[in-house]
Design an enzyme around this catalytic site. Structure first.
Site, PDB file in Angstrom:
ATOM      1  N   GLY A 221      62.002  49.909  10.568  1.00  0.00           N
ATOM      2  CA  GLY A 221      60.606  49.481  10.419  1.00  0.00           C
ATOM      3  C   GLY A 221      60.513  47.980  10.210  1.00  0.00           C
ATOM      4  O   GLY A 221      61.258  47.200  10.811  1.00  0.00           O
ATOM      5  N   SER A 222      59.646  47.589   9.310  1.00  0.00           N
ATOM      6  CA  SER A 222      59.304  46.169   9.190  1.00  0.00           C
ATOM      7  C   SER A 222      60.442  45.287   8.706  1.00  0.00           C
ATOM      8  O   SER A 222      60.387  44.073   8.898  1.00  0.00           O
ATOM      9  CB  SER A 222      58.111  45.999   8.263  1.00  0.00           C
ATOM     10  OG  SER A 222      57.006  46.716   8.788  1.00  0.00           O
ATOM     11  N   VAL A 223      61.427  45.845   8.020  1.00  0.00           N
ATOM     12  CA  VAL A 223      62.518  44.941   7.625  1.00  0.00           C
ATOM     13  C   VAL A 223      63.197  44.370   8.859  1.00  0.00           C
ATOM     14  O   VAL A 223      63.807  43.296   8.801  1.00  0.00           O
ATOM     15  CB  VAL A 223      63.574  45.610   6.715  1.00  0.00           C
ATOM     16  CG1 VAL A 223      63.014  45.898   5.338  1.00  0.00           C
ATOM     17  CG2 VAL A 223      64.133  46.865   7.338  1.00  0.00           C
TER      18      VAL A 223
ATOM     19  N   LYS B 283      61.700  43.051  11.185  1.00  0.00           N
ATOM     20  CA  LYS B 283      60.966  41.850  11.586  1.00  0.00           C
ATOM     21  C   LYS B 283      61.739  40.581  11.234  1.00  0.00           C
ATOM     22  O   LYS B 283      61.524  39.528  11.841  1.00  0.00           O
ATOM     23  CB  LYS B 283      59.593  41.838  10.909  1.00  0.00           C
ATOM     24  CG  LYS B 283      58.632  42.845  11.539  1.00  0.00           C
ATOM     25  CD  LYS B 283      57.346  42.968  10.760  1.00  0.00           C
ATOM     26  CE  LYS B 283      56.489  44.102  11.319  1.00  0.00           C
ATOM     27  NZ  LYS B 283      55.440  44.517  10.364  1.00  0.00           N
TER      28      LYS B 283
END
Lengths: 489, 465
Positions: free
Chosen positions: A217-219, A221
């Protein structure tokens, strides 16, 4: 009569040579295979009657040791802290074999390793009972305790890495199990414990920290942001589009944010801001601008698609960034979805590389192997650089961006008083309907002089309402406790 | 080879041979015996050190007992057989010592006390050894009553079949009970039959050597001369079927074939013997299930992983090249390690190295006997020495080959090492005969021949063919 007597003598010599060749074959060449036969009790008894070496933590606390015992095996394997280190130690069982470090480091622990050859020769000459060597880990008890305590009530894992060396300071998992129950010599108890372990749907025996791959997920990014900065086309304050919905190329399905609305006024934002609030649409856009190849290259430089911890043979899983992806898939990949899958160890490596001026250190778990006297070192692990994941300039920019996340963004729960913490949250879709997301958090501290990097994943939090599950809410406090434990020591 | 060279040397340089003073070798024997006792005592102490970590309290007593028995044997040799081969007794003492140490080691593991009994039997063996040397002053007196000897041997073989005294152990009916003691009369029968074979063959060898029809380039014996070999063959088969024991029958028949070959110098007897063994084996295979079972176990020892051969192989493998060290292996896992499988136990704890040494000891002992056979001047002595020595080594080969999976396992004892009084005692008698024969072989001929010193005695040997 002498000629037949001479012939008979020659015949006897022939028989003698046949005997000698045969025993040489059996004892020198066939022996290894015979010794390896599973029903050969001799080797088993020998192995069990030998004092197996301990597994030690960084401060020499044993987490696995052999104590004298009245049974025919003479020694009983014990795990003083039980479940806290079970995924690392594994178990050493008469009927179920060995797992974890007990398996991976068996040669040293049992004393069979070639590096202990000279010691064995000396033991043979002096008639001393052979003993196994010790395996000393890099794991710090304070960090492990903080991680294990923090995971209570959850299903998840924590990894902490020493930034300068790549040494693994903590690797905790929940749920876990008690290896003592499987290592006991009591057959019934052993069988019952093993059956319980096998039938548990939560897989307590799985070393989630190293071997459980989940969508990050966002990690992820962080990786996309790194690729953006490395491309030279972006600066932290570069303007990027951050609409409420990103229209995927070649697809009707729009990609949205975790929150309602756009990421900034007029649907535009900056890179630093996009990371602070974890803006999906901005990163999906950046991902497609950079293209799949750039993301793949960046991910691989952080260690994706390469198996870590091969030196210690810990069966760590290889984190995956897909080889091939269409444009909409690339957009999802850029925010850590689609086929991207990472272990907690891999995510900790991303943070650690950013903290270490962009240089990725090879993570390692075994600090030292010692001889049977438990003191004399046989082999020490030297820290090793793996790759330059990003330039030191990019690393600095990413650090500043991550500090923003913790200071004033989604990762506020990881703040430590008096110390700048850099971090990134993640809340990943499981890919299955009606299942709560995975909550991720990764961070390092202190931001100006980094010492420890942490990755936390909560796979399931049964006591938490679904809308409250998120990296910032659940995982960040655990990461904070672990960082504090390391920095305080 | 060395023989030819010696002959050549003496032909070139006969005067040198004349001046050689006969070497008796008793000093050499004494020094070797000190080594033998040293090895035996050290092995005994080592067992306790390895298994229990202490020196056995009775080490001095053990040393004393061994030294006394050996000393008596040595002194009697000095008096009664001064020219005897000096290597024979030290080898025997070393083998006995290693066997005793291993039996003691298994005692520690199984909580038995066989070693004391075995040491006592060794005493009895030495007593008989002495008796043989004292009463048999010249081996040729043994050749006087071949048929009586043969009959005695047969009776001894049959004793276990008698209803009251005979009984079976592990399926083999080869034991007799006398009071509270048990014996294997077959061990004594073997030696008496070898004597009988030698005496008989010396008388009949001319007839047996006559050629009959020629077949495939080999002169076959005449059909009417086949009686004796068929008789022994039938006897062997009888033992096998009635007593259910494969080892002794193969051994006895093998010895007879070897001796008939030595006596007649006709290789055809060997072929005939092998054929008969094959036929007997196949026949027995059909009649006695025992034999097929042995062959199956030999081909696939791991079908029964708790079985003897599998355990023996595991033991040998576990010992590896240098062994676990005395007292530090697990030879107690091998079934009946103290008797038939003592070689496997020794191979485990002394390793390949130790087992090679033991096999070479046996080979050396046999070679000393065969050497005496070459040196001896009378046909009966030659035949007896060859039969005893080759038969001895054949037994070693059959039992060690069986234990190490070279050939199918057959029940025979490992000479001097296996637990068991009858075998130990009768092997001491066998050695006494070899000592007597070697003494005769090396003894200088009283008058006539000038080159009759022991060193050049080979030159006297007359080749018959």
């Amino acid at each position: 009569m002498n000629s037949p007597i001479r012939r008979i003598s020659a015949g006897c010599l022939l028989l003698c040579v046949a005997l000698l060749i045969n025993i040489t074959y059996v004892q020198a060449f066939w022996a290894d295979e015979l010794n390896a036969r599973p029903e050969n009790r001799r080797v088993l008894l020998d192995e069990y009657s030998r004092e197996r070496g301990p597994i030690l933590l960084a401060d020499d606390t044993p987490i696995a040791r052999s104590v004298p015992d009245d049974s025919e095996f003479e020694f009983q394997r014990q795990y003083p802290q039980g479940p806290m280190y079970a995924p690392l130690t594994g178990y050493y069982s008469r009927f179920y074999g060995r797992t974890g470090l007990e398996r991976a480091q068996n040669d040293i622990l049992s004393g069979e390793d070639d590096r202990l050859f000279v010691r064995r020769l000396i033991d043979m000459a002096t008639g001393e009972e052979p003993k196994g060597g010790a395996v000393k880990l890099t794991v710090q008890p304070a960090a492990q305790e903080a991680a294990y305590e923090g995971l209570e009530g959850y299903k998840g894992a924590v990894v902490a890495i020493d930034i300068e060396t790549g040494a693994i300071l903590a690797a905790a998992n929940r749920p876990s199990y008690d290896p003592n129950a499987i290592a006991t010599h009591d057959f019934d108890e052993q069988t019952a414990a093993k059956n319980d372990l096998d039938s548990d749907e939560d897989q307590p025996a799985l070393n989630r920290a190293f071997a459980q791959r989940l969508p990050p997920g966002s990690v992820f990014k962080l990786v996309t942001a790194a690729a953006a900065l490395e491309s030279g086309e972006y600066e932290p304050d570069s303007e990027v589009p951050g609409p409420a919905q990103y229209d995927l190329p070649l697809s009707d399905k729009p990609l949205g944010n975790y929150f309602e609305g756009a990421c900034g006024p007029g649907g535009t934002t900056t890179l630093i801001e996009a990371l602070r609030i974890s803006c999906n649409t901005a990163f999906a856009h950046i991902g497609n601008e950079l293209g799949h190849d750039a993301l793949l290259d960046q991910a691989e430089r952080f260690g994706f698609n390469t198996q870590p911890l091969t030196d210690s043979d810990m069966n760590a899983a290889t984190s995956v960034f897909p080889d091939d992806a269409s444009e909409p898939e690339t957009a999802y990949s850029a925010i850590g979805q689609f086929e991207v899958a990472a272990t907690p160890l891999q995510i900790a490596m991303v943070s650690a590389a950013i903290a270490n001026d962009g240089v990725l250190m090879d993570p390692y778990l075994i600090r030292e192997v010692r001889g049977p006297d438990l003191v004399s070192p046989i082999e020490q692990t030297e820290p090793e650089e793996l790759t330059e994941a990003v330039s030191s300039e990019t690393a600095e920019q990413l650090t500043d961006m991550m500090v923003e996340v913790v200071d004033d963004g989604t990762g506020e729960n990881a703040q430590i008083e008096g110390i700048d913490v850099a971090g990134k949250t993640g809340t990943a879709e499981t890919g299955r309907e009606d299942e709560p997301p995975y909550a991720w958090f990764t961070s390092f501290a202190p931001a100006d002089e980094p010492r420890v990097a942490v990755a936390v994943v909560i796979e399931e939090a049964p006591d938490t309402a679904r809308e409250d599950i998120g990296g910032g809410a659940l995982a960040a406090p655990i990461a904070r406790d672990v960082m504090e434990a390391v920095l305080g020591s | 080879m060395s023989l030819d060279r010696a002959r050549e040397r003496s032909r070139v340089d006969p005067p040198a041979a004349e001046s050689v003073v006969p070497r008796r070798g008793r000093g050499t024997e004494l020094i070797l015996l000190l080594f033998a006792i040293g090895i035996a005592t050290f092995a005994y102490i080592n067992v306790d050190l390895g298994a229990l970590g202490r020196v056995p309290p009775n080490a001095l007593g053990y040393l004393g007992g061994l030294a006394l028995a050996t000393g008596v044997a040595h002194v009697v040799i000095r008096i009664r057989a001064p020219y005897a081969d000096p290597v024979i007794l030290p080898i025997v003492v070393t083998l006995c010592g290693l066997g005793l140490a291993m039996i003691h080691r298994l005692d520690l593991a199984d909580d038995t006390s066989h070693a004391t009994a075995q040491l006592t039997w060794m005493g009895v063996g030495v007593a008989l050894f002495v008796a043989v040397l004292i009463f048999v002053r010249d081996h040729r007196i043994l050749s006087r009553l071949p048929y009586l000897a043969g009959l005695t041997g047969l009776v001894l073989l049959m004793l276990p079949l008698l209803p009251v005294i005979g009984h079976s152990v592990r399926g083999a009916r080869i034991w007799i009970n006398v009071g509270s003691m048990t014996f294997q009369p077959g061990e004594a029968a073997k030696i008496i039959l070898i004597i009988a074979f030698a005496a008989y063959l010396v008388q009949k060898r001319d007839a047996l050597a006559l050629a009959g029809r020629r077949f495939l380039g080999v002169d076959l014996p005449r059909a009417r001369d086949l009686g004796p070999i068929l008789l022994v063959w039938l006897g062997g088969l009888g033992i096998l079927i009635v007593q259910n024991d494969l080892g002794p029958s193969v051994l006895l028949f093998g010895i007879f074939v070897l001796m008939i070959y030595v006596a007649t110098e006709r290789i055809s007897w060997i072929f005939l013997g092998l054929l008969l063994i094959l036929a007997g084996g196949l026949g027995a295979n059909a009649v006695v299930g025992h034999v097929a079972e042995r062959v199956d176990t030999w081909l696939d020892p791991f079908a029964d992983p708790t079985g003897q051969i599998a355990q023996s192989l595991y033991g040998l493998a576990y010992g590896g090249v240098v062994g676990t060290g005395l007292g530090q292996g697990r030879p107690d896992l091998i079934p009946i390690a103290e008797s038939d499988f003592i070689a496997a136990a020794l191979g485990e704890e002394l390793g390949l190295t130790g087992l090679v040494a033991i096999i070479l000891f046996y080979a050396l002992l046999a070679s000393r006997g065969l050497r005496s056979a070459l040196l001896l001047r009378d046909p009966f002595g030659k035949l007896l020495a060859a039969g005893l020595a080759a038969g001895f080594f054949l037994q070693v080969f059959i039992v060690l080959g069986g234990v190490t999976k070279l050939i199918p396992l057959t029940g025979l004892t490992t000479p001097f090492m296996s637990l068991g009084g009858s075998s130990l005692v009768m092997n001491w008698v066998l050695v006494a005969l070899l000592i007597r024969l070697s003494d005769a072989a090396r003894r200088p001929v009283p008058s006539s021949s000038p080159s009759a010193s022991s060193d050049t005695a080979q030159t006297q040997v007359v080749r018959i063919r």
